[in-house]
Scaffold this motif. Structure first.
Motif, PDB file in Angstrom:
ATOM      1  N   LEU A 205       1.172  -1.198   0.223  1.00 29.31           N
ATOM      2  CA  LEU A 205      -0.096  -0.404   0.102  1.00 29.31           C
ATOM      3  C   LEU A 205       0.439   1.473   0.245  1.00 29.31           C
ATOM      4  O   LEU A 205       0.377   2.274  -0.519  1.00 29.31           O
ATOM      5  CB  LEU A 205      -0.918  -0.070   1.054  1.00 29.31           C
ATOM      6  N   LEU A 209       0.881   4.152  -3.300  1.00 29.28           N
ATOM      7  CA  LEU A 209       0.334   4.830  -2.710  1.00 29.28           C
ATOM      8  C   LEU A 209       1.289   6.051  -3.000  1.00 29.28           C
ATOM      9  O   LEU A 209       1.042   7.203  -3.059  1.00 29.28           O
ATOM     10  CB  LEU A 209      -0.274   5.486  -1.722  1.00 29.28           C
ATOM     11  N   LEU A 240      -1.186  -1.487  -6.097  1.00 31.65           N
ATOM     12  CA  LEU A 240      -2.438  -1.786  -5.717  1.00 31.65           C
ATOM     13  C   LEU A 240      -3.319  -2.553  -5.525  1.00 31.65           C
ATOM     14  O   LEU A 240      -4.339  -3.111  -5.008  1.00 31.65           O
ATOM     15  CB  LEU A 240      -3.428  -0.177  -5.444  1.00 31.65           C
ATOM     16  N   TRP A 243      -1.739  -5.703  -3.554  1.00 34.71           N
ATOM     17  CA  TRP A 243      -2.670  -5.415  -2.297  1.00 34.71           C
ATOM     18  C   TRP A 243      -4.347  -5.628  -1.516  1.00 34.71           C
ATOM     19  O   TRP A 243      -4.277  -6.079  -0.939  1.00 34.71           O
ATOM     20  CB  TRP A 243      -2.175  -3.863  -1.946  1.00 34.71           C
ATOM     21  N   THR A 244      -5.082  -5.493  -2.888  1.00 36.49           N
ATOM     22  CA  THR A 244      -5.878  -6.099  -2.799  1.00 36.49           C
ATOM     23  C   THR A 244      -6.534  -6.911  -2.691  1.00 36.49           C
ATOM     24  O   THR A 244      -7.797  -7.504  -2.158  1.00 36.49           O
ATOM     25  CB  THR A 244      -6.702  -4.984  -4.381  1.00 36.49           C
TER      26      THR A 244
END
Length: 487
Positions: A205, A209, A240, A243-244
């Motif tokens: 994350l 980000l 991302l 990560w999801t």
């Protein structure tokens, strides 16, 4: 701990929560009015000086989910004090006569404090009676935004009087006060809590980000090195996405993504994301317009300090909007208030687009924006916390603040792109019509926010039950045992 100290700590709890939320927001915003001064003081380009603001936003976005998870566990007090200690040290680095690189390190340390806002909400929900916790949480949300309006003019004045170090000295002073307030009043988390930080998820994350916000802030990269920008965008999307997937499959994710699929939570985060884009577009348009010199054919050529005074109505009316919202929530559903607040913000855009011939017009537009943002911020926690268990307050709100941070960054970048597109070749300042175009883009964003809030209001059950806290092994927890965060 003695009874007298307990009573004193309880009495000081609400003011301390407000002070901490206000201070971390104000300190993080100190970079905005000082960019030009930093460039001249340290002999760096404006693009490099811009990083004194960008790096604070990046640090806040990365630290927020990690602090939110730590804040859901038994070491919340230690997490808050440790984070404030980092902010104080970072503030000291901005004051000491060190090279520019150390200033960026200090600004990153200050930005870490942005992740504390969600923890302040968790503390309020755990340790205040219900009739006090809801309005307190709403006010925490409001002051975290109003802090920007407080820090900007004060920093501008100190910069003009004593230079950039004096302005950053304000940050050191108020962060020390915030640390002492937390030390005196923040209680320990309730018993029965546990929190496991998903290190892999945190790294994924943080990387995603960082790249996303970096690309949003570095507009020149897209024009000069398009291939590099595209590659970084793909890497950010992959990080991302991974990560999801890991968050949905993991037993103790950094953020409970399954809970985020609840219509109320998903709708609130969508409204916050798009709304933050629109809010920050107008915020940056007005401050930039006010400082544009008369030679451009428009603008007022205001100094940093005087331009900062334009933000005072934003803070004052934002506070008023935040104070009026909790009583209204007893009669009107929070999603309807979100929609109404978004409409008020649209009114601020319309005022700016239609009339900006004198500073009074800007003050009026900023007043309307402040009232709308204050009401919007106060109503938002009610939508999410209505379906969130107490143990997950910090984690749930931390994700909402991530969406806000990303939205702010994209709003700033979007406003800049529109103004850049409206700048003629060889000219330093954009055409006046570019500001109208940017305002129309902001109106579109807030229209989407209004629509999302109305859809949320229709879908939300009148008696929505909190989402169950995740458990590592449902069969292992005996009936009647306390909920355990992150398990």
């Amino acid at each position: 701990m003695s009874t007298a100290r307990e009573n004193s700590g309880t009495r000081l709890l609400v003011p301390s929560l407000m002070v901490i939320a206000l201070v971390v927001a104000a300190v993080a915003s100190l970079g905005a009015p000082l960019i030009t001064t930093v460039a001249t003081t340290f002999h760096v380009s404006l693009n490099s000086a811009q990083w004194t603001l960008t790096i604070a936003l990046l640090a806040g976005a990365v630290s927020t989910p990690i602090l939110g998870r730590l804040g859901a566990g038994p070491y919340r007090r230690a997490t808050i004090l440790g984070t404030l200690a980092v902010v104080v040290v970072g503030s000291a680095l901005t004051v000491l006569p060190l090279p520019f690189a150390w200033l960026l390190v200090g600004r990153a340390g200050q930005g870490v404090g942005l992740g504390l806002t969600a923890l302040m909400m968790g503390v309020a929900r755990d340790h205040l009676p219900e009739e006090r916790s809801a309005p307190t949480i709403a006010q925490i949300s409001v002051v975290s935004i109003m802090g920007v309006g407080v820090g900007y003019p004060v920093a501008g004045l100190l910069s003009e009087v004593g230079g950039v170090r004096a302005a950053y000295g304000l940050g050191l002073f108020i962060t020390t006060i915030a640390f002492l307030a937390a030390w005196r009043s923040i209680p320990a988390a309730p018993e029965g809590r546990s929190a496991h930080v998903d290190t892999t998820g945190a790294l994924l994350l943080a990387g995603g980000l960082f790249l996303a916000l970096y690309l949003a802030g570095e507009r020149s990269l897209w024009s000069r090195h398009l291939a590099v920008a595209v590659v970084l965008a793909v890497v950010a999307a992959v990080l991302l996405a991974v990560w999801t997937v890991t968050g949905l499959r993991g037993k103790a994710p950094l953020i409970d993504l399954k809970a985020l699929r609840h219509p109320a939570v998903a709708g609130a985060n969508l409204a916050m994301f798009v709304g933050a884009i629109g809010m920050y577009v107008l915020f940056t348009l007005i401050t930039r317009y006010a400082q544009t010199p008369h030679s451009a054919g428009y603008g007022f050529g205001l100094s940093t300090f005087v331009a900062g005074l334009v933000l005072i109505p934003f803070s004052v009316l934002g506070f008023v909007g935040g104070k009026l919202t909790p009583p209204m929530l007893k009669r009107i559903d929070a999603p309807f208030l979100l929609a109404g607040s978004a409409v008020v913000i649209v009114g601020g855009f319309v005022l700016f687009a239609a009339a900006r011939s004198n500073p009074v017009d800007l003050l009026l537009a900023m007043s309307v924006l402040g009232f709308g943002v204050g009401s919007f911020s106060a109503a938002m926690p009610g939508v999410i916390l209505a379906v969130t268990p107490k143990s997950e307050t910090s984690s749930a709100m931390s994700f909402n603040y991530i969406t806000r941070s990303v939205g702010y960054s994209l709003g700033s970048a979007l406003g800049g792109l529109v103004l850049s597109a409206g700048t003629d070749t060889g000219h330093l300042f954009p055409n006046d019509s570019a500001y109208t175009t940017a305002a129309l883009v902001g109106i579109g964003a807030m229209a989407i926010t209004t629509g999302a809030s109305l859809v949320l209001a229709r879908k939300r059950s009148p008696q929505a039950a909190p989402v169950a806290a995740p458990t590592a092994a449902p069969a292992a927890a005996p009936a009647g045992s306390p909920s355990r965060s992150g398990q």
